[in-house]
Design a protein around this motif. Structure first.
Motif, PDB file in Angstrom:
ATOM      1  N   PHE A   1       6.595   0.229  -0.468  1.00 18.36           N
ATOM      2  CA  PHE A   1       5.429   0.272   0.415  1.00 18.36           C
ATOM      3  C   PHE A   1       4.146   0.475  -0.385  1.00 18.36           C
ATOM      4  O   PHE A   1       3.183  -0.285  -0.242  1.00 18.36           O
ATOM      5  CB  PHE A   1       5.601   1.391   1.442  1.00 18.36           C
ATOM      6  N   TYR A   2       4.141   1.495  -1.239  1.00 14.02           N
ATOM      7  CA  TYR A   2       2.901   1.809  -1.960  1.00 14.02           C
ATOM      8  C   TYR A   2       2.562   0.744  -2.999  1.00 14.02           C
ATOM      9  O   TYR A   2       1.388   0.570  -3.343  1.00 14.02           O
ATOM     10  CB  TYR A   2       2.994   3.194  -2.585  1.00 14.02           C
ATOM     11  N   SER A   3       3.578   0.002  -3.469  1.00 10.77           N
ATOM     12  CA  SER A   3       3.296  -1.085  -4.408  1.00 10.77           C
ATOM     13  C   SER A   3       2.618  -2.261  -3.720  1.00 10.77           C
ATOM     14  O   SER A   3       2.040  -3.129  -4.388  1.00 10.77           O
ATOM     15  CB  SER A   3       4.595  -1.561  -5.076  1.00 10.77           C
ATOM     16  N   LEU A   4       2.692  -2.316  -2.398  1.00  8.76           N
ATOM     17  CA  LEU A   4       2.122  -3.426  -1.640  1.00  8.76           C
ATOM     18  C   LEU A   4       0.700  -3.159  -1.147  1.00  8.76           C
ATOM     19  O   LEU A   4       0.086  -4.036  -0.538  1.00  8.76           O
ATOM     20  CB  LEU A   4       3.019  -3.739  -0.433  1.00  8.76           C
ATOM     21  N   LEU A   5       0.166  -1.974  -1.402  1.00  8.38           N
ATOM     22  CA  LEU A   5      -1.166  -1.646  -0.911  1.00  8.38           C
ATOM     23  C   LEU A   5      -2.240  -2.303  -1.769  1.00  8.38           C
ATOM     24  O   LEU A   5      -2.080  -2.478  -2.974  1.00  8.38           O
ATOM     25  CB  LEU A   5      -1.374  -0.133  -0.884  1.00  8.38           C
ATOM     26  N   TYR A   6      -3.331  -2.635  -1.135  1.00  8.40           N
ATOM     27  CA  TYR A   6      -4.441  -3.293  -1.814  1.00  8.40           C
ATOM     28  C   TYR A   6      -5.372  -2.248  -2.412  1.00  8.40           C
ATOM     29  O   TYR A   6      -6.004  -1.480  -1.690  1.00  8.40           O
ATOM     30  CB  TYR A   6      -5.197  -4.177  -0.826  1.00  8.40           C
ATOM     31  N   GLN A   7      -5.410  -2.229  -3.761  1.00  4.16           N
ATOM     32  CA  GLN A   7      -6.248  -1.275  -4.492  1.00  4.16           C
ATOM     33  C   GLN A   7      -6.104   0.131  -3.907  1.00  4.16           C
ATOM     34  O   GLN A   7      -7.065   0.746  -3.440  1.00  4.16           O
ATOM     35  CB  GLN A   7      -7.705  -1.732  -4.496  1.00  4.16           C
ATOM     36  N   ARG A   8      -4.864   0.603  -3.967  1.00  2.53           N
ATOM     37  CA  ARG A   8      -4.546   1.918  -3.424  1.00  2.53           C
ATOM     38  C   ARG A   8      -5.434   3.000  -4.048  1.00  2.53           C
ATOM     39  O   ARG A   8      -5.614   3.047  -5.254  1.00  2.53           O
ATOM     40  CB  ARG A   8      -3.076   2.244  -3.689  1.00  2.53           C
ATOM     41  N   GLY A   9      -5.963   3.845  -3.193  1.00  2.00           N
ATOM     42  CA  GLY A   9      -6.782   4.950  -3.648  1.00  2.00           C
ATOM     43  C   GLY A   9      -8.256   4.637  -3.727  1.00  2.00           C
ATOM     44  O   GLY A   9      -9.080   5.558  -3.783  1.00  2.00           O
ATOM     45  N   THR A  10      -8.605   3.348  -3.724  1.00  2.00           N
ATOM     46  CA  THR A  10     -10.022   2.969  -3.733  1.00  2.00           C
ATOM     47  C   THR A  10     -10.357   2.199  -2.458  1.00  2.00           C
ATOM     48  O   THR A  10     -11.068   2.703  -1.595  1.00  2.00           O
ATOM     49  CB  THR A  10     -10.356   2.138  -4.984  1.00  2.00           C
ATOM     50  N   VAL A  11      -9.818   0.964  -2.328  1.00  2.00           N
ATOM     51  CA  VAL A  11     -10.031   0.230  -1.078  1.00  2.00           C
ATOM     52  C   VAL A  11      -9.168   0.814   0.032  1.00  2.00           C
ATOM     53  O   VAL A  11      -9.665   1.160   1.108  1.00  2.00           O
ATOM     54  CB  VAL A  11      -9.725  -1.272  -1.260  1.00  2.00           C
ATOM     55  N   ASP A  12      -7.882   0.915  -0.219  1.00  2.64           N
ATOM     56  CA  ASP A  12      -6.976   1.495   0.780  1.00  2.64           C
ATOM     57  C   ASP A  12      -6.642   2.930   0.387  1.00  2.64           C
ATOM     58  O   ASP A  12      -5.830   3.183  -0.498  1.00  2.64           O
ATOM     59  CB  ASP A  12      -5.697   0.662   0.896  1.00  2.64           C
ATOM     60  N   ARG A  13      -7.272   3.860   1.070  1.00  7.76           N
ATOM     61  CA  ARG A  13      -7.053   5.284   0.808  1.00  7.76           C
ATOM     62  C   ARG A  13      -6.200   5.945   1.882  1.00  7.76           C
ATOM     63  O   ARG A  13      -5.917   7.139   1.791  1.00  7.76           O
ATOM     64  CB  ARG A  13      -8.399   6.016   0.764  1.00  7.76           C
ATOM     65  N   PHE A  14      -5.760   5.163   2.895  1.00  9.77           N
ATOM     66  CA  PHE A  14      -5.254   5.830   4.083  1.00  9.77           C
ATOM     67  C   PHE A  14      -3.878   5.391   4.572  1.00  9.77           C
ATOM     68  O   PHE A  14      -3.313   6.035   5.447  1.00  9.77           O
ATOM     69  CB  PHE A  14      -6.263   5.655   5.226  1.00  9.77           C
ATOM     70  N   SER A  15      -3.331   4.303   4.060  1.00  8.11           N
ATOM     71  CA  SER A  15      -2.007   3.883   4.524  1.00  8.11           C
ATOM     72  C   SER A  15      -0.934   4.828   3.993  1.00  8.11           C
ATOM     73  O   SER A  15      -1.026   5.324   2.869  1.00  8.11           O
ATOM     74  CB  SER A  15      -1.704   2.458   4.035  1.00  8.11           C
ATOM     75  N   TRP A  16       0.096   5.048   4.789  1.00  3.44           N
ATOM     76  CA  TRP A  16       1.214   5.851   4.311  1.00  3.44           C
ATOM     77  C   TRP A  16       2.510   5.451   5.004  1.00  3.44           C
ATOM     78  O   TRP A  16       2.525   4.756   6.008  1.00  3.44           O
ATOM     79  CB  TRP A  16       0.939   7.345   4.473  1.00  3.44           C
ATOM     80  N   ILE A  17       3.605   5.917   4.426  1.00  6.08           N
ATOM     81  CA  ILE A  17       4.952   5.707   4.961  1.00  6.08           C
ATOM     82  C   ILE A  17       5.609   7.071   5.047  1.00  6.08           C
ATOM     83  O   ILE A  17       5.303   7.979   4.260  1.00  6.08           O
ATOM     84  CB  ILE A  17       5.766   4.766   4.049  1.00  6.08           C
ATOM     85  N   GLU A  18       6.499   7.249   6.007  1.00  6.04           N
ATOM     86  CA  GLU A  18       7.227   8.505   6.061  1.00  6.04           C
ATOM     87  C   GLU A  18       8.650   8.291   6.545  1.00  6.04           C
ATOM     88  O   GLU A  18       8.953   7.334   7.251  1.00  6.04           O
ATOM     89  CB  GLU A  18       6.505   9.537   6.917  1.00  6.04           C
ATOM     90  N   ASN A  19       9.492   9.200   6.127  1.00  3.92           N
ATOM     91  CA  ASN A  19      10.899   9.222   6.522  1.00  3.92           C
ATOM     92  C   ASN A  19      11.111  10.500   7.288  1.00  3.92           C
ATOM     93  O   ASN A  19      11.344  11.555   6.714  1.00  3.92           O
ATOM     94  CB  ASN A  19      11.792   9.167   5.278  1.00  3.92           C
ATOM     95  N   ASN A  20      10.982  10.419   8.582  1.00  9.52           N
ATOM     96  CA  ASN A  20      10.957  11.599   9.434  1.00  9.52           C
ATOM     97  C   ASN A  20      12.301  11.759  10.119  1.00  9.52           C
ATOM     98  O   ASN A  20      12.753  10.880  10.843  1.00  9.52           O
ATOM     99  CB  ASN A  20       9.836  11.452  10.483  1.00  9.52           C
ATOM    100  N   ASN A  21      12.927  12.903   9.919  1.00 12.55           N
ATOM    101  CA  ASN A  21      14.235  13.146  10.536  1.00 12.55           C
ATOM    102  C   ASN A  21      14.147  13.241  12.049  1.00 12.55           C
ATOM    103  O   ASN A  21      15.151  13.133  12.746  1.00 12.55           O
ATOM    104  CB  ASN A  21      14.860  14.423   9.970  1.00 12.55           C
ATOM    105  N   GLU A  22      12.955  13.513  12.546  1.00  8.74           N
ATOM    106  CA  GLU A  22      12.747  13.535  13.987  1.00  8.74           C
ATOM    107  C   GLU A  22      11.606  12.565  14.286  1.00  8.74           C
ATOM    108  O   GLU A  22      10.470  12.951  14.507  1.00  8.74           O
ATOM    109  CB  GLU A  22      12.408  14.933  14.484  1.00  8.74           C
ATOM    110  N   VAL A  23      11.931  11.280  14.247  1.00 10.10           N
ATOM    111  CA  VAL A  23      10.902  10.255  14.379  1.00 10.10           C
ATOM    112  C   VAL A  23      10.206  10.387  15.731  1.00 10.10           C
ATOM    113  O   VAL A  23      10.847  10.495  16.766  1.00 10.10           O
ATOM    114  CB  VAL A  23      11.517   8.844  14.247  1.00 10.10           C
ATOM    115  N   VAL A  24       8.882  10.394  15.691  1.00 15.10           N
ATOM    116  CA  VAL A  24       8.098  10.426  16.918  1.00 15.10           C
ATOM    117  C   VAL A  24       7.145   9.252  16.893  1.00 15.10           C
ATOM    118  O   VAL A  24       6.883   8.659  15.853  1.00 15.10           O
ATOM    119  CB  VAL A  24       7.293  11.741  17.055  1.00 15.10           C
TER     120      VAL A  24
END
Length: 486
Positions: free
Chosen positions: A70-93
């Motif tokens: 996921f993070y390898s697919l972000l566009y200029q992570r940390g500069t242009v895209d500062r906000f996308s994230w992924i999570e593995n939630n045991n209690e998905v909501v």
């Protein structure tokens, strides 16, 4: 992550072609991003050509963890895209709806560098949720945290403040040296354990009267759609109180529901029903989602059912008919809060007071492993895993589609470090931002015992990179009802 087996035979007499099976979870990650990610056309590894060959595609996505992919697919992570994230939630909501009960200790805070090295930090408590574990432990607005779990708060351990249970050391005093904050610690510690909290974002309201000025001071800490009716009720109260000036405190508001943001504008003014308010722009695969959200004289009311916002009814919006408002902002003001400033000022005079905002003029949808519904259905998601994505899926503009600034620079700057000595209960005019707003409204100089950092201090004027861990992403996205079947 599922295992994929590849035939490795090199028998030249074999006519069989080895076929690699794409990893199931990574296949979801890539295809959901390929469909919805706002900058997908800027990312070569999200090109449709990647899936032309099953083998090549599988070899590309396999062998990575879902988050690494996921993070390898972000566009200029940390500069242009500062906000996308992924999570593995045991209690998905369904986190696409900012209207939920969530685990929290019940205190909001900002992180500040303690010295010029930006390594040692302190946390300033913005506010405490009533009856929360933090409130019961005695924490209050303006407290300064110096240690977490017995160790000096630093850039390496501040995330421990989000632990399910945390032990805090508080400052007994805070002062300003030439190049650092100087703190002394209280004896003893405070322990706070998280619990389920559905925080009411309508945190505080007070009427202040100065001559003919009936000033409403409203602290609004989150655009949560399950509190649309409480927000509307707050404006009904202000209307009955004869409020003719409004100070809207969005300093700790990281964003939330787009629908709530549109309704808030109508509550403030109310004269532009059916007019365009905000324009949403999606990627070229979802041009059908592009368009304006218009102002309405109704607001939808939701209740939580199994932690999911469920529509109950429409309410008529209570409007103050104001043509000018004063908005308090900070480095924690983001997303739907910034939208409110940028879009509302096309209709009325919006005066901002405080510190530069985050600069998040983008929004997102939660994506689930539900390919038959284009990855947007929580109900139809795969239950084989708990991975879910929160990528940026659209950007927004005001009604004239003006280019957004990098950040919103306030009309009246208040150094954030001045709040350390003056952050008392909501409504107290010692608060430098509130004090400035009241002075602008009344034309009077309010005499208080406000304490300021030495104006000549190199520390105060060095514009240190104050930051807040919640600014990383979570809690800072706009809920988009439009693409989820409004």
């Amino acid at each position: 992550m599922g295992l994929a087996f590849t035939s490795c035979s090199k028998d030249s007499d074999s006519d069989e072609t080895a076929t690699t099976t794409p990893d199931e979870i990574n296949d979801f990650v890539w295809k959901a991003m390929n469909s919805w990610y706002y900058w997908h056309s800027n990312v070569a590894n999200l090109s449709d050509s990647k899936i032309a060959s099953t083998n090549n595609y599988a070899n590309f996505i396999n062998g990575k963890t879902p988050d690494a992919l996921f993070y390898s697919l972000l566009y200029q992570r940390g500069t242009v895209d500062r906000f996308s994230w992924i999570e593995n939630n045991n209690e998905v909501v369904n986190v696409s709806k900012i209207a939920e009960v969530k685990k929290s200790g019940g205190f909001s805070y900002g992180i500040y560098p303690k010295d010029l090295n930006n390594v040692n930090l302190v946390a300033l408590i913005n506010y405490v949720v009533p009856d929360s574990p933090a409130a019961l432990a005695g924490l209050k607005r303006g407290d300064v945290i110096t240690k977490v779990n017995g160790a000096q708060l630093t850039s390496n351990n501040y995330n421990q403040l989000e632990n399910t249970q945390v032990t805090l050391t508080l400052a007994a005093s805070v002062g300003f040296g030439i190049s650092s904050l100087v703190t002394t610690d209280k004896s003893g510690t405070v322990t706070v354990a998280q619990t389920d909290i559905d925080e009411n974002p309508v945190a505080y309201y007070e009427k202040k009267v100065y001559g003919s000025k009936n000033i409403g001071y409203l602290v609004f800490n989150g655009f949560k759609s399950d509190y649309n009716d409480e927000l509307n009720a707050a404006f009904a109260k202000m209307k009955s109180d004869g409020i003719n000036e409004l100070v809207l405190d969005l300093r700790y508001n990281g964003g939330g529901s787009l629908e709530t943001a549109v309704a808030l504008a109508q509550m403030i003014n109310g004269s532009f029903t059916t007019k365009p308010y905000v324009y949403l722009d999606f990627n070229n695969k979802h041009n059908s989602e592009d368009g304006f959200e218009n102002l309405s004289d109704k607001v939808r009311v939701f209740n939580l059912v199994d932690n999911e916002p469920t529509f109950q009814r429409d309410e008529s919006i209570n409007s103050l008919a104001l043509t000018k408002i004063y908005v308090l902002v900070s480095f924690q003001t983001a997303s739907a809060s910034e939208l409110t400033i940028q879009c509302l000022k096309k209709y009325i005079n919006v005066i901002t007071i405080g510190d530069e905002t985050v600069g998040k003029f983008v929004g997102s949808n939660t994506l689930y492993d539900s390919p038959t519904s284009n990855y947007t259905s929580f109900a139809n998601r795969s239950t084989k895993h708990q991975w879910q994505l929160q990528p940026i899926t659209f950007t927004y503009f005001n009604k004239d589609k003006d280019v957004n600034p990098a950040k919103i620079t306030p009309d009246h700057d208040i150094n954030p470090y001045d709040t350390f000595l003056n952050l008392v209960e909501f409504g107290n005019v010692k608060d430098p931002c509130l004090k400035k707003a009241l002075e602008l409204i009344t034309g009077q100089t309010l005499r208080t015992k406000t304490q300021n950092a030495d104006a000549s201090s190199s520390f105060r004027n060095n514009n240190l990179a104050s930051f807040n861990p919640t600014n990383a992403a979570k809690g800072l996205y706009i809920e988009d009802f439009k693409s989820f079947g409004k």
